[in-house]
Scaffold this motif. Structure first.
Motif, PDB file in Angstrom:
ATOM      1  N   UNK A 100       0.753  -1.243   0.063  1.00  0.00           N
ATOM      2  CA  UNK A 100      -0.003  -0.083  -0.132  1.00  0.00           C
ATOM      3  C   UNK A 100       0.879   1.182  -0.071  1.00  0.00           C
ATOM      4  N   UNK A 101       1.779   1.377   0.638  1.00  0.00           N
ATOM      5  CA  UNK A 101       2.647   2.374   0.779  1.00  0.00           C
ATOM      6  C   UNK A 101       3.809   2.592  -0.360  1.00  0.00           C
ATOM      7  N   UNK A 102       4.482   1.346  -1.004  1.00  0.00           N
ATOM      8  CA  UNK A 102       5.451   1.596  -1.738  1.00  0.00           C
ATOM      9  C   UNK A 102       5.233   1.437  -3.270  1.00  0.00           C
ATOM     10  N   UNK A 103       4.072   0.831  -3.532  1.00  0.00           N
ATOM     11  CA  UNK A 103       3.788   0.615  -4.895  1.00  0.00           C
ATOM     12  C   UNK A 103       3.425   1.802  -5.616  1.00  0.00           C
ATOM     13  N   UNK A 104       4.098   2.239  -6.768  1.00  0.00           N
ATOM     14  CA  UNK A 104       3.720   3.478  -7.688  1.00  0.00           C
ATOM     15  C   UNK A 104       4.491   4.591  -7.263  1.00  0.00           C
ATOM     16  N   UNK A 105       5.532   4.475  -6.179  1.00  0.00           N
ATOM     17  CA  UNK A 105       6.325   5.581  -6.002  1.00  0.00           C
ATOM     18  C   UNK A 105       7.753   5.386  -6.537  1.00  0.00           C
ATOM     19  N   UNK A 106       8.235   6.502  -6.769  1.00  0.00           N
ATOM     20  CA  UNK A 106       9.900   6.609  -7.326  1.00  0.00           C
ATOM     21  C   UNK A 106      10.588   7.336  -6.211  1.00  0.00           C
ATOM     22  N   UNK A 107      11.802   6.823  -5.996  1.00  0.00           N
ATOM     23  CA  UNK A 107      12.797   7.333  -5.118  1.00  0.00           C
ATOM     24  C   UNK A 107      14.049   7.805  -5.594  1.00  0.00           C
ATOM     25  N   UNK A 108      14.441   8.898  -5.331  1.00  0.00           N
ATOM     26  CA  UNK A 108      15.740   9.244  -5.877  1.00  0.00           C
ATOM     27  C   UNK A 108      16.963   8.117  -5.724  1.00  0.00           C
ATOM     28  N   UNK A 109      17.581   8.056  -6.775  1.00  0.00           N
ATOM     29  CA  UNK A 109      19.096   7.095  -6.689  1.00  0.00           C
ATOM     30  C   UNK A 109      19.723   7.576  -5.528  1.00  0.00           C
ATOM     31  N   UNK A 110      20.749   6.609  -4.964  1.00  0.00           N
ATOM     32  CA  UNK A 110      21.906   6.855  -4.156  1.00  0.00           C
ATOM     33  C   UNK A 110      22.966   7.639  -4.799  1.00  0.00           C
ATOM     34  N   UNK A 111      23.054   7.376  -6.101  1.00  0.00           N
ATOM     35  CA  UNK A 111      24.190   8.276  -6.921  1.00  0.00           C
ATOM     36  C   UNK A 111      23.646   8.956  -7.858  1.00  0.00           C
ATOM     37  N   UNK A 112      23.849  10.402  -7.983  1.00  0.00           N
ATOM     38  CA  UNK A 112      23.399  11.204  -9.128  1.00  0.00           C
ATOM     39  C   UNK A 112      23.518  10.805 -10.345  1.00  0.00           C
ATOM     40  N   UNK A 113      22.545  10.806 -11.375  1.00  0.00           N
ATOM     41  CA  UNK A 113      22.573  10.468 -12.387  1.00  0.00           C
ATOM     42  C   UNK A 113      22.006   9.275 -13.019  1.00  0.00           C
ATOM     43  N   UNK A 114      22.064   8.247 -11.933  1.00  0.00           N
ATOM     44  CA  UNK A 114      21.334   7.053 -12.077  1.00  0.00           C
ATOM     45  C   UNK A 114      19.770   7.008 -12.307  1.00  0.00           C
ATOM     46  N   UNK A 115      19.309   6.221 -12.794  1.00  0.00           N
ATOM     47  CA  UNK A 115      17.621   6.236 -13.015  1.00  0.00           C
ATOM     48  C   UNK A 115      16.958   6.258 -11.624  1.00  0.00           C
ATOM     49  N   UNK A 116      15.811   6.674 -11.528  1.00  0.00           N
ATOM     50  CA  UNK A 116      15.034   6.537 -10.333  1.00  0.00           C
ATOM     51  C   UNK A 116      14.716   5.320  -9.928  1.00  0.00           C
ATOM     52  N   UNK A 117      14.514   4.995  -8.567  1.00  0.00           N
ATOM     53  CA  UNK A 117      14.181   3.503  -8.168  1.00  0.00           C
ATOM     54  C   UNK A 117      12.793   3.422  -7.918  1.00  0.00           C
ATOM     55  N   UNK A 118      12.052   2.370  -8.475  1.00  0.00           N
ATOM     56  CA  UNK A 118      10.610   2.076  -8.362  1.00  0.00           C
ATOM     57  C   UNK A 118      10.542   1.505  -6.797  1.00  0.00           C
ATOM     58  N   UNK A 119       9.252   1.700  -6.252  1.00  0.00           N
ATOM     59  CA  UNK A 119       8.785   1.008  -4.940  1.00  0.00           C
ATOM     60  C   UNK A 119       8.885  -0.329  -5.346  1.00  0.00           C
ATOM     61  N   UNK A 120       8.372  -0.778  -6.393  1.00  0.00           N
ATOM     62  CA  UNK A 120       8.289  -2.323  -6.610  1.00  0.00           C
ATOM     63  C   UNK A 120       9.437  -2.855  -6.624  1.00  0.00           C
ATOM     64  N   UNK A 121      10.632  -2.336  -7.021  1.00  0.00           N
ATOM     65  CA  UNK A 121      12.101  -2.828  -6.848  1.00  0.00           C
ATOM     66  C   UNK A 121      12.567  -2.883  -5.536  1.00  0.00           C
ATOM     67  N   UNK A 122      12.332  -1.751  -4.946  1.00  0.00           N
ATOM     68  CA  UNK A 122      12.507  -1.691  -3.339  1.00  0.00           C
ATOM     69  C   UNK A 122      12.010  -2.972  -2.516  1.00  0.00           C
ATOM     70  N   UNK A 123      10.661  -3.111  -2.967  1.00  0.00           N
ATOM     71  CA  UNK A 123      10.045  -4.136  -2.082  1.00  0.00           C
ATOM     72  C   UNK A 123      10.362  -5.661  -2.490  1.00  0.00           C
ATOM     73  N   UNK A 124      10.878  -5.922  -3.688  1.00  0.00           N
ATOM     74  CA  UNK A 124      11.255  -7.120  -4.074  1.00  0.00           C
ATOM     75  C   UNK A 124      12.815  -7.298  -3.634  1.00  0.00           C
ATOM     76  N   UNK A 125      13.621  -6.289  -3.823  1.00  0.00           N
ATOM     77  CA  UNK A 125      15.213  -6.369  -3.470  1.00  0.00           C
ATOM     78  C   UNK A 125      15.431  -6.369  -2.025  1.00  0.00           C
ATOM     79  N   UNK A 126      14.931  -5.586  -1.293  1.00  0.00           N
ATOM     80  CA  UNK A 126      15.173  -5.363   0.008  1.00  0.00           C
ATOM     81  C   UNK A 126      14.234  -5.713   0.986  1.00  0.00           C
TER      82      UNK A 126
END
Length: 175
Positions: free
Chosen positions: A62-88
């Motif tokens: 409910x909280x993470x799907x559909x959100x985009x987060x700034x990357x850790x390093x400038x210039x990389x693509x934004x991180x999707x909430x779906x990727x965070x849920x699956x990976x972390x």
């Protein structure tokens, strides 16, 4: 409520229910991601019957799907909430948060049915258990020599009474 039915007093109920809730929350993915849990006990049976697991997964989705987060390093693509849920977090996103809610409602229904069945049949089961224990105790007592019922008892209390004239010997009160 199920624990309260099964234990004899209040303090034991508090301890056992806290232990049960702790075991269920250990398998929920709050402390360690679900893929990191051992598969034999914690991941498969415990994670599926844990209400905390389904609630946490639904809340994460409910909280993470559909959100985009700034990357850790400038210039990389934004991180999707779906990727965070699956990976972390190790949360499967194959199904929606509504399936998690349906699983919670199903667990609630199952717990209520177990509670009702224990409540309904506890008196009968306790009666049968006490009857079984009493029969077992009587059978064990029948095997002991001190509890055997003999035709003629060996104690002086159960001896037939004799008149004083029938007594002979030095121990007789008549001598």
């Amino acid at each position: 409520m199920i624990v309260a039915l099964l234990v004899p007093n209040f303090l034991m109920g508090v301890g056992v229910s806290a232990l049960a809730i702790m075991f269920l929350s250990l398998a929920s993915g709050l402390y360690r991601p679900l893929p990191d849990l051992p598969k034999f006990f914690w991941r498969y049976p415990m994670a599926y019957i844990s209400f905390t697991s389904w609630a946490a997964q639904g809340q994460y989705k409910n909280d993470m799907l559909g959100l985009e987060f700034d990357p850790f390093v400038q210039g990389e693509p934004k991180i999707q909430g779906k990727q965070i849920l699956q990976k972390y977090f190790g949360v499967r996103v194959n199904y929606s948060k509504w399936w998690d809610l349906a699983a919670l409602l199903f667990l609630l229904l199952c717990h209520k049915l177990v509670f009702l069945s224990i409540l309904k049949y506890k008196e009968r089961l306790v009666l049968l258990l006490r009857r079984f224990c009493a029969k077992r105790t009587l059978k064990d007592l029948a095997l002991r020599p001190s509890f055997r019922k003999e035709k003629y008892g060996s104690s002086r209390r159960n001896q037939p009474l004799h008149p004083l004239s029938a007594q002979e010997g030095l121990a007789s009160p008549l001598s």
